[in-house]
Design a protein around this motif. Structure first.
Motif, PDB file in Angstrom:
ATOM      1  N   THR A   1      32.053  45.288 -21.586  1.00 15.87           N
ATOM      2  CA  THR A   1      33.527  44.690 -21.540  1.00 15.87           C
ATOM      3  C   THR A   1      34.235  45.880 -21.088  1.00 15.87           C
ATOM      4  O   THR A   1      34.344  46.926 -21.632  1.00 15.87           O
TER       5      THR A   1
ATOM      6  N   GLY B   1      30.373  47.368 -14.455  1.00 20.58           N
ATOM      7  CA  GLY B   1      29.882  46.010 -13.869  1.00 20.58           C
ATOM      8  C   GLY B   1      29.822  45.094 -14.997  1.00 20.58           C
ATOM      9  O   GLY B   1      30.802  44.890 -15.807  1.00 20.58           O
ATOM     10  N   ASP B   2      28.927  44.185 -15.096  1.00 18.40           N
ATOM     11  CA  ASP B   2      28.961  43.136 -16.045  1.00 18.40           C
ATOM     12  C   ASP B   2      28.318  43.438 -17.327  1.00 18.40           C
ATOM     13  O   ASP B   2      27.825  42.505 -18.244  1.00 18.40           O
ATOM     14  N   ARG B   3      27.587  44.645 -17.593  1.00 15.92           N
ATOM     15  CA  ARG B   3      26.847  44.925 -18.846  1.00 15.92           C
ATOM     16  C   ARG B   3      27.846  45.115 -20.014  1.00 15.92           C
ATOM     17  O   ARG B   3      27.205  45.029 -20.779  1.00 15.92           O
TER      18      ARG B   3
ATOM     19  N   GLU C   1      34.430  38.336 -23.233  1.00 20.65           N
ATOM     20  CA  GLU C   1      33.581  38.420 -21.950  1.00 20.65           C
ATOM     21  C   GLU C   1      33.239  39.769 -21.750  1.00 20.65           C
ATOM     22  O   GLU C   1      34.126  40.510 -21.458  1.00 20.65           O
ATOM     23  N   ARG C   2      32.103  39.922 -20.964  1.00 21.21           N
ATOM     24  CA  ARG C   2      31.672  41.083 -20.309  1.00 21.21           C
ATOM     25  C   ARG C   2      32.314  40.876 -18.851  1.00 21.21           C
ATOM     26  O   ARG C   2      32.684  39.891 -18.297  1.00 21.21           O
ATOM     27  N   GLY C   3      32.357  42.066 -18.318  1.00 21.26           N
ATOM     28  CA  GLY C   3      33.031  42.243 -16.724  1.00 21.26           C
ATOM     29  C   GLY C   3      34.325  42.944 -16.839  1.00 21.26           C
ATOM     30  O   GLY C   3      34.464  43.413 -17.919  1.00 21.26           O
ATOM     31  N   THR C   4      35.142  43.110 -15.990  1.00 20.93           N
ATOM     32  CA  THR C   4      36.209  43.988 -16.064  1.00 20.93           C
ATOM     33  C   THR C   4      37.426  43.306 -15.738  1.00 20.93           C
ATOM     34  O   THR C   4      37.684  42.243 -14.951  1.00 20.93           O
ATOM     35  N   THR C   5      38.417  43.624 -16.589  1.00 22.82           N
ATOM     36  CA  THR C   5      39.841  42.986 -16.723  1.00 22.82           C
ATOM     37  C   THR C   5      40.629  44.133 -16.162  1.00 22.82           C
ATOM     38  O   THR C   5      40.748  45.138 -16.492  1.00 22.82           O
TER      39      THR C   5
ATOM     40  N   ASP D   1      27.807  53.015 -14.277  1.00 26.57           N
ATOM     41  CA  ASP D   1      27.356  52.449 -13.109  1.00 26.57           C
ATOM     42  C   ASP D   1      26.255  53.006 -12.366  1.00 26.57           C
ATOM     43  O   ASP D   1      25.497  52.169 -11.718  1.00 26.57           O
TER      44      ASP D   1
END
Length: 332
Positions: A151, A147-149, A307-311, A127
């Motif tokens: 998975t 962030g979205d960079r 998909e990128r991003g946080t689960t 980050d």
């Protein structure tokens, strides 16, 4: 393979199809081929199959420390989930979290032939753009504010903290003290931020932050300090190991848990139910974190996309005997 084919009375191609698990082979033929394999002690050459298929059925894991309960349990969950999918795990610890070390770790894993990499990165690096991961590698990141960079799979740190702090406020405590994890830890920062936010929403001024380092010893030192504060009736501790040390220090100082001070931890380690008193704590589902990490990695490997991003994996508060309403003011 030729020996198995001769013994089973089939072609080498049929043996290959059976050994690779392909459909379309008659069950009786499959049984005969498997019996021949067993009799001859034949096992498929995994390295040869990997070269032919272009996959190695191995997932690499990079981690910066195995000293914390969370990292160890996450690694265990990843290994278990990978095994259920027929994959092995290659672990590569990185001593110093720097760009050069991470680049070297990825190079080493490529030499060891892995299909994807899971990075357990507790510290603030991605980050802060301190470290970037190779773009050509299939990567899933655990416990990071990337962030979205990338998975990312993580526990709902903020949600668990909110449940813990609200539980203590609902019991009637004027405020809640916080024994935090080390500076630089993403998980510790998320828990600290959520603690402050809940107190602000309730119109309470947060007490001074007490810093720990995840260890039982740091919890004990903090407990000795907090035991001298008569206005301290409730403590939210960033992990169970520090909570154990804090409870011991309170006991030695004559402060009873929960009659004088309520304590809530985070993690729900197996031993938490056997603390004295049993610890109220936030349960993390490490098994689900591991499963989702492996699933995301394999989706990338199979070209299905992830998909990128946080689960976020939900948490839940487990209420035991270390929390209670505050002592009456006339009793203090």
């Amino acid at each position: 393979m030729a020996d198995v084919a001769r013994l089973a009375g089939v072609s080498s191609q049929t043996v290959s199809r059976v050994s690779n698990g392909y459909a379309g082979v008659n069950e009786e033929t499959r049984r005969v081929v498997l019996a021949a394999m067993k009799e001859l002690g034949y096992r498929p050459n995994s390295a040869a199959r990997a070269l032919k298929r272009g996959e190695f059925r191995t997932i690499g894991v990079i981690t910066f420390t195995l000293a914390t309960t969370g990292n160890v349990r996450t690694l265990e969950a990843i290994a278990t989930s990978a095994a259920q999918e027929g994959y092995a795990v290659t672990l590569l610890p990185v001593a110093v979290p720097t760009q050069d070390e991470v680049r070297g770790a990825f190079s080493r894993l490529e030499e060891l032939a892995v299909d994807a990499v899971i990075v357990i990165m507790e510290v603030h690096l991605l980050d802060a753009a301190t470290i970037t991961l190779p773009p050509h590698v299939q990567v899933v990141v655990v416990d990071s504010d990337a962030g979205d960079r990338y998975t990312v799979v993580d526990t709902d740190q903020a949600g668990g903290t909110r449940a813990a702090v609200r539980h203590l406020l609902d019991l009637g405590h004027d405020t809640v003290w916080h024994l935090a994890g080390p500076e630089g830890s993403f998980a510790a920062q998320r828990r600290t931020d959520a603690w402050r936010a809940v107190l602000a929403e309730a119109g309470r001024v947060p007490p001074p932050l007490v810093q720990g380092d995840w260890s039982t010893e740091s919890g004990y030192r903090a407990g000795r300090e907090l035991a001298r504060r008569e206005d301290c009736t409730a403590v939210f501790v960033a992990n169970d190991q520090m909570a154990l040390g804090l409870q011991r220090a309170l006991h030695e100082s004559g402060r009873r848990v929960p009659e004088d001070v309520s304590v809530v931890g985070f993690d729900d380690i197996p031993e938490a139910a056997h603390f004295l008193p049993p610890l109220t704590t936030v349960h993390q589902d490490f098994a689900e974190v591991g499963r989702l990490c492996v699933r995301a990695a394999l989706r990338k490997v199979r070209g299905e996309g992830a998909e990128r991003g946080t689960t976020l994996v939900p948490t839940r508060l487990v209420v035991r005997d270390s929390t209670a309403p505050p002592p009456r003011r006339d009793a203090r």
